[in-house]
Enzyme design. Structure first.
Site, mmCIF file in Angstrom:
data_model
loop_
_atom_site.group_PDB
_atom_site.id
_atom_site.type_symbol
_atom_site.label_atom_id
_atom_site.label_comp_id
_atom_site.label_asym_id
_atom_site.label_seq_id
_atom_site.Cartn_x
_atom_site.Cartn_y
_atom_site.Cartn_z
ATOM 1 N N HIS A 168 0.815 -1.225 0.000
ATOM 2 C CA HIS A 168 0.000 0.000 0.000
ATOM 3 C C HIS A 168 0.851 1.279 0.000
ATOM 4 O O HIS A 168 0.723 2.094 -0.916
ATOM 5 C CB HIS A 168 -0.995 -0.044 1.172
ATOM 6 C CG HIS A 168 -1.625 1.265 1.494
ATOM 7 N ND1 HIS A 168 -2.489 1.903 0.627
ATOM 8 C CD2 HIS A 168 -1.499 2.082 2.577
ATOM 9 C CE1 HIS A 168 -2.877 3.056 1.177
ATOM 10 N NE2 HIS A 168 -2.293 3.183 2.355
ATOM 11 N N HIS A 173 3.852 6.723 5.460
ATOM 12 C CA HIS A 173 2.679 7.438 5.957
ATOM 13 C C HIS A 173 1.851 6.663 6.969
ATOM 14 O O HIS A 173 1.151 7.257 7.770
ATOM 15 C CB HIS A 173 1.797 7.938 4.802
ATOM 16 C CG HIS A 173 0.882 6.904 4.227
ATOM 17 N ND1 HIS A 173 1.235 6.120 3.155
ATOM 18 C CD2 HIS A 173 -0.371 6.518 4.571
ATOM 19 C CE1 HIS A 173 0.232 5.310 2.867
ATOM 20 N NE2 HIS A 173 -0.757 5.525 3.709
ATOM 21 N N GLU A 223 1.007 5.338 12.703
ATOM 22 C CA GLU A 223 -0.314 4.871 13.108
ATOM 23 C C GLU A 223 -0.357 3.353 13.311
ATOM 24 O O GLU A 223 -0.964 2.873 14.247
ATOM 25 C CB GLU A 223 -1.349 5.305 12.060
ATOM 26 C CG GLU A 223 -2.789 4.971 12.404
ATOM 27 C CD GLU A 223 -3.325 5.713 13.635
ATOM 28 O OE1 GLU A 223 -2.657 6.661 14.092
ATOM 29 O OE2 GLU A 223 -4.386 5.313 14.135
ATOM 30 N N ASP A 224 0.273 2.619 12.411
ATOM 31 C CA ASP A 224 0.060 1.165 12.394
ATOM 32 C C ASP A 224 1.242 0.306 12.820
ATOM 33 O O ASP A 224 1.136 -0.913 12.842
ATOM 34 C CB ASP A 224 -0.368 0.715 10.987
ATOM 35 C CG ASP A 224 -1.744 1.258 10.624
ATOM 36 O OD1 ASP A 224 -2.489 1.589 11.560
ATOM 37 O OD2 ASP A 224 -2.047 1.358 9.439
ATOM 38 N N ASP A 247 -3.113 8.518 -0.819
ATOM 39 C CA ASP A 247 -3.479 7.435 0.095
ATOM 40 C C ASP A 247 -4.948 7.068 -0.137
ATOM 41 O O ASP A 247 -5.317 5.905 -0.296
ATOM 42 C CB ASP A 247 -3.256 7.933 1.531
ATOM 43 C CG ASP A 247 -3.718 6.955 2.592
ATOM 44 O OD1 ASP A 247 -3.473 5.742 2.419
ATOM 45 O OD2 ASP A 247 -4.321 7.392 3.588
ATOM 46 N N ASP A 286 -24.680 14.147 -25.947
ATOM 47 C CA ASP A 286 -23.265 14.561 -25.862
ATOM 48 C C ASP A 286 -22.537 13.844 -24.741
ATOM 49 O O ASP A 286 -22.199 14.416 -23.723
ATOM 50 C CB ASP A 286 -23.126 16.075 -25.714
ATOM 51 C CG ASP A 286 -24.114 16.629 -24.693
ATOM 52 O OD1 ASP A 286 -24.977 15.853 -24.240
ATOM 53 O OD2 ASP A 286 -24.011 17.799 -24.355
HETATM 54 MN MN MN Z 1 -2.632 4.543 4.097
#
Ligand code: MN
Length: 714
Positions: free
Chosen positions: A48, A72, A76-77, A139, A260
């Site tokens: 990712h 990024h 957080e993870d 992201d 169109d």
């Molecule tokens: Mn992410």
């Protein structure tokens, strides 16, 4: 998945200052940190951030942005911290990663209020460094591309809605057309699956019916342009299902009538070629009225430039054509990223494309709460635009439906607040007139004018509405402040006090107010009575009863004195026992007390928290449980307070006046220290009980010349 060397090569191909070592380390670090984590798709999680970095290399972002993309999700993870990243990749990258992390955390809340709040913080974060937002958009783009792997439908729905309402408009405002289109279409697929399916089926049917006409039309357009010596690059595409759907909604027409659905883009070397190409196309094919827009002489707020037209083209197909130069195309597709300059210091953060950002910040400051903010910005983001000019020729871009009042506020909030009238194209016009494209607007102002609540009914820009509301709120508030002060001055005067705002500080909590001004407003509005405030500030006062109490005390004071201690009723005391009040802690009725038996001297009364009691801790037999009786009311006791006064004339006089007003005699007074600014005093006062003392202390605290007051044992 993009491999490590590919990534470095890609960045190096456009960034001469590429930091290859840092890129390599970023790639390896992200891989290491995410370890065996998996995505919903079953892919290693690490794929990712690499895809996100890949998306950003297409926008030719600098090394710091690419490394940020790789890292990024690490804060957080994974176990990585801001400090780790700062240590390994420097402060710039660490701050960017932290910025993205903040946005990610905000995403986790989803109710309406929080979303508005998020949005607001998101805008803030963005204004700090636009790269944070670019990474976040990439992201989101990758998450949307892989949205179908997420199992819970509600979660897919929430993400898609958020993308549609917040991220796609942001991408558009940053001028990133391509990203906006993809985000919208992916969200559309989730939010209106059936509608999208039927549009796709219909498109397929039309394609089969007329064969693949796009290449044939491209060829014809090319041919007529080459004939007049233009070297064009022509491309054609079907519109996205989402833009077709929007058109069907907007114009309330069925798909059958919507001919169109194909659009062509003509790219040419120069601006001159653009107009030449336009003329050639218009002379060759009948133009569809109302479809021509010149975004070249008047670009969109996000910097977009192009000529748009619609014609009945080859084979009688209604088609849309956009004409622009190659440079304009680059900006149209990539927006701010196209303006990106990798070198520090050359960053273009103040160009036209950021004007909307400042407008958002203005709204933020004026809006009362997140909902109001969301209401303003959401509306503004989806409205089409109208272009007007100031008398000097400055271009002001407004949402369609805007009025001279919107125009005035767009120029400056001061102009808006003072506007009395408007000349449109030289003629006096109503402030509620709707502005048309190309109008020249002159705002007439007067210092005597203030915004009217009426205006709110017809303005359309968030900024104007927020300014008007803010003004009206402030105006009302000022009126209530005036009234509240008058009421309080009267109430204080009745009790012979001088009203001061400072005196309210101690009672704000009691009335659940943030500031003295808020309390004054509530008094002005009639929600709180002036009397209640006075009673709270000077708890010693029992309004109307005050005089009686004074009389009573005067009488009793003469009758009883400290020497009559033994007549005080104290529960738990053996009758006839001698009683002393300890000089160390000056116990008062209402204090929790204990007695200490001293042979030959009787009982000494201490407060339960007196430090002297420590000495008797090993002799529990001497401790006596006692408490105050009911009939101590008419007795006075000595209490000692420590007071810090401002070293100003009249301070001591004020101190004694306030104490006297509270019917608490001063029996002794010592100046402990004196500095340029303050005196420190120990004051012994005669009071009836703890409540009497704390009332007196509260009254002292309300005095402007008193800095602090506390009861003391020493
Ligand atoms: Mn992410």
């Amino acid at each position: 998945m993009m491999r490590q060397f590919e990534m470095v090569e890609r960045v190096a191909s456009y960034d001469p200052d590429v930091d290859e070592d840092a890129l390599n380390r970023g790639y390896v670090y992200a891989m290491k940190m995410h370890g065996s984590q998996l995505r919903a798709s079953g892919d290693p999680y690490f794929s990712h951030p690499v895809e996100v970095a890949g998306i950003l290399t297409k926008y030719k972002l600098d090394s710091a942005s690419i490394i940020t993309a790789l890292l990024h999700d690490t804060i957080e993870d994974t176990s990585a911290t801001y400090e780790d990243i700062k240590h390994l990749f420097g402060e710039e990258v660490a701050n960017l990663v932290e910025g993205v992390t903040k946005l990610t955390r905000l995403e986790l809340q989803s109710d309406k209020t929080m979303q508005a709040e998020n949005f607001r913080k998101l805008v803030m974060a963005m204004s700090e460094d636009i790269r944070v937002l670019l990474v976040k958009l990439a992201d989101r783009m990758h998450n949307m591309r892989t949205l179908h792997y997420i199992k819970k439908p509600e979660k897919r729905q929430r993400i898609a809605l958020e993308t549609m309402e917040i991220y796609a408009p942001l991408a558009e405002r940053l001028g990133m057309q391509e990203m906006k289109t993809e985000l919208e279409d992916l969200s559309f697929a989730q939010l209106h699956t059936d509608a999208r399916e039927s549009i796709l089926t219909r498109l397929k049917f039309l394609r089969q019916q007329s064969g693949n006409i796009i290449p044939r039309i491209i060829k014809q357009l090319k041919d007529i342009l080459v004939e007049v010596d233009i070297r064009p690059f022509v491309s054609g595409r079907e519109k996205t299902p989402y833009s077709i759907w929007r058109k069907m909604q907007r114009q309330n027409i069925a798909f059958e009538q919507l001919s169109d659905i194909i659009a062509f883009r003509v790219m040419v070397p120069t601006v001159e070629d653009c107009y030449k190409a336009l003329g050639t196309i218009h002379s060759k094919y009948p133009m569809v009225p109302g479809m021509f827009t010149d975004y070249m002489s008047t670009p969109k707020a996000n910097g977009y430039q192009s000529l748009h037209t619609g014609v009945i083209g080859p084979e009688k197909h209604r088609i849309e054509i956009q004409i622009r130069t190659h440079d304009m195309h680059e900006i149209a597709e990539n927006g701010v990223a196209a303006h990106w300059s990798y070198k520090q210091g050359e960053r273009n953060t103040d160009g036209r494309q950021f004007k909307w950002l400042r407008e958002l910040l203005d709204i933020l400051e004026g809006a009362a709460g997140p909902e109001e903010f969301l209401e303003h910005t959401k509306l503004e983001m989806f409205q089409d635009q109208v272009f007007c000019f100031s008398p000097k020729g400055d271009l002001i871009t407004l949402p369609s439906g805007a009025t001279p009042v919107d125009f005035a506020y767009a120029v400056h909030s001061g102009v808006g607040n003072a506007c009395v009238g408007a000349k449109i194209n030289g003629h006096m016009r109503h402030l509620r007139s709707v502005l048309q494209n190309g109008d020249q607007v002159e705002i007439l102002t007067s210092k005597a004018q203030t915004p009217s609540a009426e205006w709110e009914r017809f303005v359309v820009t968030g900024k104007a509405r927020a300014c008007i509301r803010k003004f009206i709120r402030t105006q009302k508030r000022n009126q209530y402040i005036e009234l509240g002060k008058q009421i309080l001055q009267r109430a204080y005067k009745q009790e012979k006090y001088e009203f001061s705002e400072k005196s309210l500080l101690n009672v704000l909590k009691k009335f659940e107010k943030e500031t003295s001004e808020d309390l004054i407003v509530s008094v002005g509005e009639g929600r709180i009575s002036g009397q209640d405030v006075v009673m709270a500030v000077f708890p010693g006062i029992k309004t109307n009863r005050l005089r009686q109490v004074v009389q009573k005390l005067k009488k009793t004071k003469k009758r009883k004195s400290k020497s009559e201690e033994s007549s005080i009723h104290i529960n738990g005391l053996i009758p006839g026992m001698a009683l002393h009040f300890a000089g160390c802690c000056h116990p008062l009725p209402g204090d929790r007390i204990v007695g200490i038996v001293t042979t030959g001297k009787g009982v000494t009364v201490h407060t339960i928290d007196c430090p002297t009691l420590e000495k008797f801790s090993s002799e529990p037999e001497r401790w006596l449980d006692i408490s105050w009786g009911d009939e101590v009311e008419n007795m006075t006791h000595i209490a000692r307070i420590r007071v810090e006064l401002l070293n100003e004339q009249g301070a001591l006089a004020e101190l004694s006046t306030v104490i006297a007003k509270n019917v608490a005699n001063i029996t002794n007074l010592n100046i402990v220290s004196r500095s340029i600014n303050f005196y420190e005093l120990l004051v012994d006062i005669e009071v009836q009980d703890v409540r009497h003392l704390s009332n007196t202390v509260a009254a002292l605290r309300a005095c402007p010349l008193v800095n602090s007051v506390e009861r003391t044992r020493s």
